[in-house]
Motif scaffolding. Sequence first.
Motif, short mmCIF file in Angstrom:
data_model
loop_
_atom_site.label_atom_id
_atom_site.label_comp_id
_atom_site.label_asym_id
_atom_site.label_seq_id
_atom_site.Cartn_x
_atom_site.Cartn_y
_atom_site.Cartn_z
N ARG A 187 -13.03 -28.28 -30.37
CA ARG A 187 -14.58 -28.16 -29.69
C ARG A 187 -14.98 -29.47 -31.00
N ALA A 188 -13.92 -29.80 -32.33
CA ALA A 188 -14.80 -30.79 -33.57
C ALA A 188 -14.66 -31.57 -32.39
N VAL A 189 -12.95 -32.84 -31.94
CA VAL A 189 -12.57 -33.75 -31.33
C VAL A 189 -13.05 -33.80 -30.37
N ALA A 190 -13.43 -32.82 -29.52
CA ALA A 190 -13.91 -33.13 -27.95
C ALA A 190 -15.46 -33.59 -28.21
N GLY A 191 -16.03 -32.85 -29.53
CA GLY A 191 -17.73 -33.32 -29.53
C GLY A 191 -17.49 -34.95 -30.06
N ASP A 192 -16.83 -35.05 -30.78
CA ASP A 192 -16.78 -36.01 -31.73
C ASP A 192 -15.99 -38.12 -30.18
N MET A 193 -14.91 -37.33 -29.95
CA MET A 193 -15.02 -38.64 -28.52
C MET A 193 -15.73 -38.48 -27.63
N ALA A 194 -16.29 -37.00 -26.97
CA ALA A 194 -17.42 -37.55 -25.82
C ALA A 194 -18.29 -38.35 -26.26
N GLY A 195 -19.33 -37.98 -27.53
CA GLY A 195 -20.18 -38.98 -28.71
C GLY A 195 -19.61 -40.67 -28.56
N ARG A 196 -17.79 -40.67 -29.13
CA ARG A 196 -17.74 -42.55 -29.11
C ARG A 196 -17.75 -43.06 -27.62
N LEU A 197 -17.03 -41.42 -26.72
CA LEU A 197 -17.45 -41.94 -25.48
C LEU A 197 -18.67 -42.51 -24.64
N ALA A 248 -11.88 -30.24 -37.44
CA ALA A 248 -10.59 -31.32 -37.49
C ALA A 248 -11.73 -32.48 -38.08
N THR A 249 -11.57 -33.41 -39.24
CA THR A 249 -11.61 -34.42 -39.56
C THR A 249 -10.94 -35.74 -39.33
N PRO A 250 -11.73 -36.88 -38.65
CA PRO A 250 -10.68 -37.84 -37.79
C PRO A 250 -10.44 -38.47 -38.95
N VAL A 251 -8.80 -39.21 -39.45
CA VAL A 251 -8.15 -39.88 -40.48
C VAL A 251 -7.96 -41.75 -40.07
N SER A 252 -8.65 -41.52 -39.20
CA SER A 252 -8.27 -43.41 -38.17
C SER A 252 -10.15 -43.46 -37.83
#
Length: 144
Positions: A39-49, A132-136
């Motif tokens: 959910r954390a990765v999907a939420g971040d990627m959806a927002g960035r998209l 999940a935490t972004p590292v890049s």
Amino acid sequence: MGKLMLALIAAAFLAGCQTADDALTTGTTQTAVTGPAARAVAGDMAGRLAEQIGSAGTTTIKMKNDQSEFATALEAALKRGGYTVVADNRGRDMKPLELAYAIDSIDDQVLARVTTASIAISRAYNLTADGATPVSPLSVMQRN
């Protein structure tokens, strides 16, 4: 004669680099990302998209949901952002934005990729028990 043979060999190698069509594919060797991390990765990627593709009110996204937790979380995040998400466009008068996604493991991290015909975004994450935490930084590739 030697130059002609060299040119033919080079053309044969380059022909192997071409793709047959413009279809987007989802990676077949995906890493399973589950629970809060998905959910954390999907939420971040959806927002960035959303930052890259623009208005949710006028964009319909066509996405194949493989029933993985990440795919389900990505679809839910896009819908929360106001996008209409469909599995196919049969019987509809629309031209949806086709979306592909992949999660791959690299060392002790995962690399999430979300791709359309005009843009590809990716980011690496450390997975934890509670998310999940972004590292890049976000990688954005625009296609013409």
